[in-house]
Design an enzyme around this catalytic site. Structure first.
Site, PDB file in Angstrom:
ATOM      1  N   LYS A  38      -1.882   4.441  -1.514  1.00  0.00           N
ATOM      2  CA  LYS A  38      -0.990   4.656  -2.984  1.00  0.00           C
ATOM      3  C   LYS A  38      -1.440   3.631  -3.884  1.00  0.00           C
ATOM      4  O   LYS A  38      -2.008   2.315  -2.902  1.00  0.00           O
ATOM      5  CB  LYS A  38       0.192   3.986  -3.081  1.00  0.00           C
ATOM      6  CG  LYS A  38       0.835   3.455  -2.116  1.00  0.00           C
ATOM      7  CD  LYS A  38       2.236   3.708  -2.449  1.00  0.00           C
ATOM      8  CE  LYS A  38       3.079   2.398  -1.830  1.00  0.00           C
ATOM      9  NZ  LYS A  38       4.455   3.349  -1.007  1.00  0.00           N
ATOM     10  N   TYR A 261      -3.282 -24.586 -21.882  1.00  0.00           N
ATOM     11  CA  TYR A 261      -2.137 -24.272 -22.889  1.00  0.00           C
ATOM     12  C   TYR A 261      -0.971 -25.052 -22.484  1.00  0.00           C
ATOM     13  O   TYR A 261      -0.609 -24.903 -21.688  1.00  0.00           O
ATOM     14  CB  TYR A 261      -1.969 -23.557 -23.081  1.00  0.00           C
ATOM     15  CG  TYR A 261      -3.012 -21.989 -23.468  1.00  0.00           C
ATOM     16  CD1 TYR A 261      -3.781 -21.627 -24.513  1.00  0.00           C
ATOM     17  CD2 TYR A 261      -3.702 -20.716 -22.382  1.00  0.00           C
ATOM     18  CE1 TYR A 261      -4.838 -21.364 -24.997  1.00  0.00           C
ATOM     19  CE2 TYR A 261      -4.680 -20.704 -23.192  1.00  0.00           C
ATOM     20  CZ  TYR A 261      -5.684 -20.322 -23.926  1.00  0.00           C
ATOM     21  OH  TYR A 261      -6.370 -19.988 -24.107  1.00  0.00           O
TER      22      TYR A 261
HETATM   23  C1  LIG Z   1       4.693   2.338   0.280  1.00  0.00           C
HETATM   24  C2  LIG Z   1       5.303   3.049   1.297  1.00  0.00           C
HETATM   25  C3  LIG Z   1       5.044   3.043   2.483  1.00  0.00           C
HETATM   26  C4  LIG Z   1       4.918   1.406   2.975  1.00  0.00           C
HETATM   27  O1  LIG Z   1       4.932   0.226   2.869  1.00  0.00           O
HETATM   28  P1  LIG Z   1       4.488  -1.022   3.563  1.00  0.00           P
HETATM   29  O2  LIG Z   1       5.480  -1.990   3.334  1.00  0.00           O
HETATM   30  O3  LIG Z   1       3.360  -1.575   2.293  1.00  0.00           O
HETATM   31  O4  LIG Z   1       3.917  -1.045   5.236  1.00  0.00           O
HETATM   32  C5  LIG Z   1       5.726   3.035   3.095  1.00  0.00           C
HETATM   33  N1  LIG Z   1       6.555   4.658   3.141  1.00  0.00           N
HETATM   34  C6  LIG Z   1       6.877   4.660   1.747  1.00  0.00           C
HETATM   35  C7  LIG Z   1       7.955   5.797   1.878  1.00  0.00           C
HETATM   36  C8  LIG Z   1       5.638   3.559   1.075  1.00  0.00           C
HETATM   37  O5  LIG Z   1       6.505   4.052  -0.315  1.00  0.00           O
END
Ligand SMILES: *Cc1c(COP(=O)(O)O)cnc(C)c1O
Length: 370
Positions: A38, A261
């Site tokens: 994702k 800044y």
């Molecule tokens: C994002 C996500 C993962 C992966 O999580 P990590 O901590 O990056 O390994 C696994 N399961 C679900 C449902 C997620 O939303």
């Protein structure tokens, strides 16, 4: 057309390291893998990462939504795609038509998928999402014994898997152990391994820190990209992304001269200041300002001075012997992104997914099609 100007900031992505981390995920868990890709594969390039892992016998790619699923499918990847989040009604016809796998959190969406699938002459494989503590999606355990028969009565869907999610696998061992037990119990009550082809609970922390024997599928994200959310496992992983830039200017400032800044930094002595071509517009967080953040140039760590600006940062390069054009590592093999995240008051996930499109992603070795 003028020649394109070289990028000021880029991210090198080591695909061999990615494959290595995948092998570690398999070895530790003993499970099949849903590679979580994702948010543009945590900023590593959605299509590139999916195409690289597609040849590695991944059971599913986990994506946040239909838009991401579409991009992977359109890149020619045929690995099954699992939607980690809920779908809008208007998206479901495409989910059915392209045989993506949703996780179900309500009877209404299950009925809708079933209708669409029936109309399409198919039975859509779906997973049952169970809320064992995350509070974000899924059915609460109490309703499941009543719900499963209703889902099974729907002719257009097939409940082939069951999954849940861990809210605190990297923070609360007692809660997480209990969650594993409760999940195993729920799965057992609903028919266990004979009933479900896929049983999954773990993210990276759950995979690394707990016994995954109640499951046969794991959903690692962060660890695939080389960062362990738990201490004690980092040594087995290889860093995947290195965020880089170059020195654009080197100047000598007298003592008592402000830098950046707000003039939060004022030189105490004559100071060599190197300006570097990256800033918060690239996703290098402004919250790193005045936190003792460092960058790596020619194997040396140099401190960032003054505030991070949109396109440029300044470092103290006094006696560092560096030159305009020198490569700078903001994070990567020599300075881990979780070290940077801690300084910025955030987590590695947020830094990685916050690297903006202006940063060119360079993948090594070159991606070959399978
Ligand atoms: C994002 C996500 C993962 C992966 O999580 P990590 O901590 O990056 O390994 C696994 N399961 C679900 C449902 C997620 O939303």
């Amino acid at each position: 057309m003028p020649a394109p100007s070289p990028p000021r900031a880029w991210a090198e992505i080591d695909l061999d390291a990615l494959r290595h981390n995948l092998a570690i995920a398999r070895e530790i868990s003993g499970c099949r893998v849903m590679a979580v890709v994702k948010a543009g594969a945590y900023g590593h390039g959605l299509e590139e990462i999916a195409r690289t892992l597609a040849g590695e016998e991944i059971a599913f790619f986990g994506v946040a939504n239909v838009g991401e699923a579409r991009r992977i499918a359109d890149a020619g990847v045929t690995t099954r795609l699992y939607l980690l989040g809920a779908t809008w009604e208007a998206e479901r016809a495409e989910v059915v038509a392209r045989r993506w796998t949703p996780c179900l959190s309500s009877l209404e969406e299950a009925r809708h998928f079933s209708e669409l699938a029936t109309a399409d002459g198919t039975r859509l494989k779906c997973h049952l999402a169970v809320d064992t503590g995350m509070g974000r999606g899924g059915f609460v355990p109490d309703v499941l014994p009543g719900i499963l028969p209703q889902l099974e009565a729907l002719g257009g869907i097939e409940i082939e898997g069951i999954g849940s999610h861990l809210p605190s696998a990297d923070e609360d061992e007692t809660f997480t152990r209990d969650q594993f037990e409760r999940f195993a119990e729920i799965v057992g009550q609903l028919g266990g391994r004979e009933r479900f082809e896929w049983i999954h609970l773990s993210n990276s922390a759950g995979l690394l820190g707990y016994d995954n024997s109640p499951c046969n599928l794991v959903r690692p994200g962060l660890m695939l990209y080389g960062i362990s959310p738990l201490p004690g496992h980092q040594d087995r992983l290889r860093n995947v992304m290195s965020l880089k830039s170059r020195v654009t200017l080197i100047r000598e400032l007298p003592a008592g001269h402000g830098v950046s800044y707000g003039r939060t930094f004022v030189t105490r002595r004559p100071t060599t200041v190197a300006t570097i071509g990256i800033g918060y517009g690239d996703g290098y967080p402004r919250s790193l300002s005045d936190k003792g953040t460092e960058v790596v140039v020619g194997g040396k760590r140099l401190p960032v001075i003054g505030r991070v600006t949109m396109d440029q940062i300044m470092v103290d390069a006094t006696d560092a012997g560096i030159a305009v054009g020198d490569e700078v590592e903001l994070f990567g093999t020599n300075l881990r992104v979780d070290e940077l995240a801690a300084k910025a008051g955030t987590i590695a996930w947020e830094i990685l997914t916050g690297i903006t499109p202006r940063v060119t992603r360079v993948h090594h070795p070159l991606i070959t099609d399978h």
